[in-house]
Design an enzyme around this catalytic site. Structure first.
Site, PDB file in Angstrom:
ATOM      1  N   GLY A 162       6.949   5.201   8.191  1.00  0.00           N
ATOM      2  CA  GLY A 162       6.107   6.379   8.310  1.00  0.00           C
ATOM      3  C   GLY A 162       6.281   7.029   9.667  1.00  0.00           C
ATOM      4  O   GLY A 162       7.333   6.903  10.304  1.00  0.00           O
ATOM      5  N   SER A 163       5.247   7.689  10.125  1.00  0.00           N
ATOM      6  CA  SER A 163       5.326   8.430  11.380  1.00  0.00           C
ATOM      7  C   SER A 163       5.309   7.499  12.583  1.00  0.00           C
ATOM      8  O   SER A 163       4.782   6.380  12.529  1.00  0.00           O
ATOM      9  CB  SER A 163       4.152   9.409  11.487  1.00  0.00           C
ATOM     10  OG  SER A 163       2.932   8.704  11.705  1.00  0.00           O
ATOM     11  N   THR A 164       5.884   7.976  13.672  1.00  0.00           N
ATOM     12  CA  THR A 164       5.881   7.194  14.911  1.00  0.00           C
ATOM     13  C   THR A 164       4.455   6.997  15.418  1.00  0.00           C
ATOM     14  O   THR A 164       4.105   5.927  15.930  1.00  0.00           O
ATOM     15  CB  THR A 164       6.750   7.888  15.970  1.00  0.00           C
ATOM     16  OG1 THR A 164       8.118   7.848  15.536  1.00  0.00           O
ATOM     17  CG2 THR A 164       6.651   7.198  17.323  1.00  0.00           C
ATOM     18  N   ARG A 165       3.606   8.003  15.260  1.00  0.00           N
ATOM     19  CA  ARG A 165       2.221   7.882  15.715  1.00  0.00           C
ATOM     20  C   ARG A 165       1.515   6.716  15.031  1.00  0.00           C
ATOM     21  O   ARG A 165       0.897   5.878  15.688  1.00  0.00           O
ATOM     22  CB  ARG A 165       1.469   9.192  15.439  1.00  0.00           C
ATOM     23  CG  ARG A 165       0.000   9.163  15.837  1.00  0.00           C
ATOM     24  CD  ARG A 165      -0.717  10.449  15.440  1.00  0.00           C
ATOM     25  NE  ARG A 165      -0.732  10.640  13.995  1.00  0.00           N
ATOM     26  CZ  ARG A 165      -1.628  10.062  13.193  1.00  0.00           C
ATOM     27  NH1 ARG A 165      -2.556   9.255  13.678  1.00  0.00           N
ATOM     28  NH2 ARG A 165      -1.597  10.298  11.888  1.00  0.00           N
ATOM     29  N   CYS A 185      13.462  11.144   6.969  1.00  0.00           N
ATOM     30  CA  CYS A 185      13.378  10.770   8.385  1.00  0.00           C
ATOM     31  C   CYS A 185      14.728  10.883   9.077  1.00  0.00           C
ATOM     32  O   CYS A 185      14.798  11.099  10.284  1.00  0.00           O
ATOM     33  CB  CYS A 185      12.825   9.360   8.524  1.00  0.00           C
ATOM     34  SG  CYS A 185      13.771   8.119   7.601  1.00  0.00           S
ATOM     35  N   GLU A 230       9.665  16.271  15.012  1.00  0.00           N
ATOM     36  CA  GLU A 230      10.053  16.074  13.617  1.00  0.00           C
ATOM     37  C   GLU A 230       9.228  17.000  12.722  1.00  0.00           C
ATOM     38  O   GLU A 230       8.003  16.911  12.696  1.00  0.00           O
ATOM     39  CB  GLU A 230       9.845  14.620  13.203  1.00  0.00           C
ATOM     40  CG  GLU A 230      10.359  14.307  11.816  1.00  0.00           C
ATOM     41  CD  GLU A 230      10.254  12.840  11.466  1.00  0.00           C
ATOM     42  OE1 GLU A 230      11.165  12.321  10.813  1.00  0.00           O
ATOM     43  OE2 GLU A 230       9.244  12.215  11.844  1.00  0.00           O
ATOM     44  N   GLU A 266       9.884   1.428  10.531  1.00  0.00           N
ATOM     45  CA  GLU A 266      10.954   2.430  10.442  1.00  0.00           C
ATOM     46  C   GLU A 266      10.249   3.771  10.529  1.00  0.00           C
ATOM     47  O   GLU A 266       9.482   4.135   9.637  1.00  0.00           O
ATOM     48  CB  GLU A 266      11.731   2.266   9.133  1.00  0.00           C
ATOM     49  CG  GLU A 266      13.029   3.060   9.112  1.00  0.00           C
ATOM     50  CD  GLU A 266      12.863   4.434   8.515  1.00  0.00           C
ATOM     51  OE1 GLU A 266      12.861   5.417   9.303  1.00  0.00           O
ATOM     52  OE2 GLU A 266      12.722   4.545   7.286  1.00  0.00           O
ATOM     53  N   LYS A 310       0.855  -1.186   0.000  1.00  0.00           N
ATOM     54  CA  LYS A 310       0.000   0.000   0.000  1.00  0.00           C
ATOM     55  C   LYS A 310       0.894   1.240   0.000  1.00  0.00           C
ATOM     56  O   LYS A 310       1.509   1.570   1.010  1.00  0.00           O
ATOM     57  CB  LYS A 310      -0.934   0.049   1.209  1.00  0.00           C
ATOM     58  CG  LYS A 310      -2.038   1.128   1.005  1.00  0.00           C
ATOM     59  CD  LYS A 310      -2.530   1.744   2.286  1.00  0.00           C
ATOM     60  CE  LYS A 310      -1.696   2.895   2.769  1.00  0.00           C
ATOM     61  NZ  LYS A 310      -1.842   4.143   1.964  1.00  0.00           N
ATOM     62  N   GLY A 357       3.028   4.282  13.352  1.00  0.00           N
ATOM     63  CA  GLY A 357       3.789   3.066  13.617  1.00  0.00           C
ATOM     64  C   GLY A 357       3.350   2.371  14.884  1.00  0.00           C
ATOM     65  O   GLY A 357       3.253   1.128  14.942  1.00  0.00           O
TER      66      GLY A 357
END
Length: 489
Positions: free
Chosen positions: A232-235, A290, A389, A255, A179, A237
Site C-alpha cells: 500500500g502507501s508509504t504513509r 506502484c 505518487e 511493498e 484483510k 507502511g
C-alpha cells in the site's frame, strides 16, 4: 442501478460470517456507481476470531503437519479453482475496482493462479542445509513456518497482490489472515471459498474485510500474529512498521509507493517500442500501479519526435466501459481517488507544466469514475507531479542532456521501486542500471518480468521482496539444530 449479487460476509474458520457487531459497508462499483453488495465491516472482535482460528489450525498441525508434497497438491488445486472460475472472478474484479475485463481475465486471474501454482510446485523442491562442521557435530539449518501471518493488500491488483503474499505463506505451512482493501474486497472473499473447495483446511486461510483503522490496525497490532505483510502507501507502511514494533515485534514486510523513472537515450534501439512502452505502461490499469513509469526522461535530441509519437497513441487509451471486451483503459477505483488524480493535474498546471493531452474527468454522465489519459511536458524535478505518487493516468515528461545528471535526478526521490533504461550502448546500459537505486531496472523494455524474480524496492518503497524463491524468507524462521556426536569409531 442497485444489484446485490455478491456475498460480502467474512470468511473465518471455514465459514461465511457477518461482522460480530453486525456492521456493514457499501461496495460501490466505479464502473457506473451501482451498489454491488453490503460487506462485513470487520473490527477487533472479528480479527481476534480470525487470528484464533489461524492459531488453532497452526497448533494442531492440520496444514503445516502435512508433507510438502501434500500441501503442493492442495495449492495446485487452489490454482485450478481460480482458472475454473476465471470469468466469474474477472467480472467481479472489474465491477469492484474498474479495470478492463480483458485484463482482469488475461492478467489478474492468470497471474494469481500461476503464483499459487508456482509456490505450490516449489515447496517440495527446496532443501534445508547441513553446515560444514567438525566430525564431532551435525548442524542442521532448517526453515520452519512462522505461525499466523497477517496480510493487508491494496485495491489496484486485488487478486495478484493477495496471491503474491498468501501463496508462499501458505505453501510453507503458515495460517493466514487476509484483510483486503475496503475498496475492492470481493475477490479476496471468493478466493477463501475456492481455497476451501480445493482442500485447504478450515482456519488456515481467513479473510476479514473492513477499514484500515478498524481491521488493519488490529491485525498489525495483534499480539498473536507472527508476521505482517503489507502492500500500500508509504504513509501507511510506516505505520505498519511502528505497530509491529509496538506490539510483539512481529516481522513486518512492506511493498510501498513508487515514482519510477523511465530513461530514454537518443541511441534507443527502437524508438517506437520505447514510446509504446512508456505510454502503455503508465496508462495500463488506469495508471494505478506502484511501479508505473510516471517520470519519463527523454534525451533532448529526440524529445520532440518522442512526444509526437506518444501523443499519436493517446486516443487509443480513451476511457470506456471496463465491461466491454475491447476496452483498454477503465475506471479509477472510486470518487476519492479520482478527485486526487484531478487535483494533481491541476497542480501540474499551476506549477507551470505544459499539458499536452487529457487533463479532465471523462464519461461524466456514466455514474462512474473516469479520467482522461494525461501527458505533461516541460516538467521539472521540483514539481509535485514529478515528486509525488499520483496513482493515476498521468505522465510527466522531463528532458536531459547529460547521463550523470539524469541518473542524479532519477535517484532524487524518496522511492526506489522500479526504473528503466533505453540505449543500444551496452556500457551505458550496465552503468546506468547499476547506478539507479531501484529494486528492478529494465533495459530496452518495461515490466517484462515474471514470478521467478523478486519484486520490491529501495528506500521508502518498502522492506522485503515479493515473488521468486526469496519470498519464502519472509514467511519462515531459520532454525539451527547443533547435535553433538561422540562417535565410538
Amino acid at each position: 442501478m442497485t444489484t446485490h449479487i455478491y456475498d460480502g460476509r467474512a470468511v473465518i474458520n471455514g465459514a461465511r460470517v457477518p461482522a460480530r457487531d453486525g456492521q456493514t459497508f457499501d461496495c460501490i462499483s466505479p464502473v457506473d456507481g451501482r451498489l454491488l453488495t453490503s460487506v462485513a465491516r470487520c473490527g477487533q472482535a472479528d480479527v481476534d476470531a480470525a487470528v484464533a482460528a489461524g492459531r488453532a489450525a497452526f497448533d494442531d498441525k492440520r496444514w503445516r503437519g502435512l508433507a510438502p508434497a501434500a500441501r503442493k497438491r492442495v495449492m495446485i488445486k487452489f490454482a485450478d479453482q481460480l482458472l475454473a472460475h476465471a470469468d466469474e472472478l474477472a467480472r467481479m474484479e472489474t465491477l469492484d475496482m474498474g479495470k478492463p475485463i480483458q485484463y482482469a481475465r488475461k492478467v489478474d486471474v492468470n497471474s494469481a493462479a500461476n503464483c499459487l501454482r508456482w509456490y505450490g510446485e516449489a515447496v517440495d523442491k527446496i532443501y534445508d542445509e547441513i553446515a560444514p562442521t567438525a566430525s564431532t557435530a551435525l548442524a542442521l539449518i532448517q526453515r520452519e513456518p512462522m505461525g499466523v501471518v497477517g496480510v493487508i493488500v491494496p485495491w489496484n491488483y486485488p487478486m495478484i497482490m493477495a496471491a503474491w503474499k498468501i501463496a508462499p505463506a501458505l505453501a510453507v505451512g503458515n495460517s493466514v489472515v487476509l484483510k483486503p482493501s475496503e475498496k475492492s474486497p470481493l475477490t479476496a472473499l471468493r478466493l477463501a471459498e475456492l481455497a476451501l473447495e480445493a482442500g485447504l483446511p478450515p482456519g488456515v486461510f481467513n479473510v476479514v474485510p473492513g477499514y484500515g483503522l478498524e481491521a488493519g490496525s488490529p491485525l498489525a497490532l495483534h499480539m498473536d500474529v507472527d508476521c505482517i505483510a503489507f502492500t500500500g502507501s508509504t504513509r501507511v507502511g510506516k505505520q505498519i512498521h511502528v505497530m509491529a514494533g509496538q506490539s510483539n515485534l512481529k516481522r513486518a514486510w512492506t511493498e510501498l509507493g513508487g515514482k519510477s523513472p523511465n530513461i530514454v537515450f537518443a541511441d534507443c534501439p527502437d524508438l517506437d517500442k520505447a514510446v509504446e512502452a512508456a505510454v502503455g505502461s503508465i496508462f495500463f490499469n488506469q495508471g494505478e500501479s506502484c511501479n508505473a513509469p510516471s517520470r519519463l526522461f527523454v534525451e533532448a535530441g529526440i524529445r520532440e519526435q518522442f512526444l509526437e509519437k506518444a501523443l499519436a497513441l493517446v486516443p487509443g487509451y480513451a476511457p470506456a466501459n471496463p465491461l466491454a471486451p475491447d476496452t483498454i483503459m477503465g475506471a479509477i477505483v472510486d470518487q476519492t481517488q479520482m478527485k486526487s488524480v484531478l487535483r494533481y493535474i491541476e497542480l501540474g498546471k499551476q506549477e507551470g507544466a505544459a499539458l499536452l493531452a487529457g487533463g479532465e474527468q471523462a464519461l461524466v454522465d456514466s455514474g462512474g469514475c473516469y479520467v482522461q489519459p494525461t501527458i505533461f511536458a516541460g516538467v521539472t524535478p521540483d514539481m509535485s507531479i514529478a515528486r509525488e505518487e499520483i496513482f493515476g493516468p498521468v505522465l510527466s515528461v522531463l528532458s536531459f542532456t547529460d547521463t550523470a545528471e539524469v541518473v542524479r535526478q532519477a535517484n532524487q526521490s524518496i522511492y526506489g521501486l522500479q526504473a528503466a533504461v533505453w540505449t543500444r550502448d551496452i556500457n551505458k546500459a550496465h552503468g546506468v542500471a547499476r547506478a539507479l537505486r531501484a529494486g528492478t531496472v529494465h533495459v530496452n523494455q518495461y515490466d517484462e518480468d515474471d514470478i521467478t524474480v523478486p519484486f520490491g524496492g529501495y528506500k521508502q518503497s518498502g522492506v522485503g521482496r515479493d515473488k521468486s524463491l526469496h519470498a519464502f524468507d519472509k514467511y519462515t524462521e531459520t532454525k539451527t539444530t547443533w547435535i553433538r556426536i561422540d562417535s565410538p569409531v
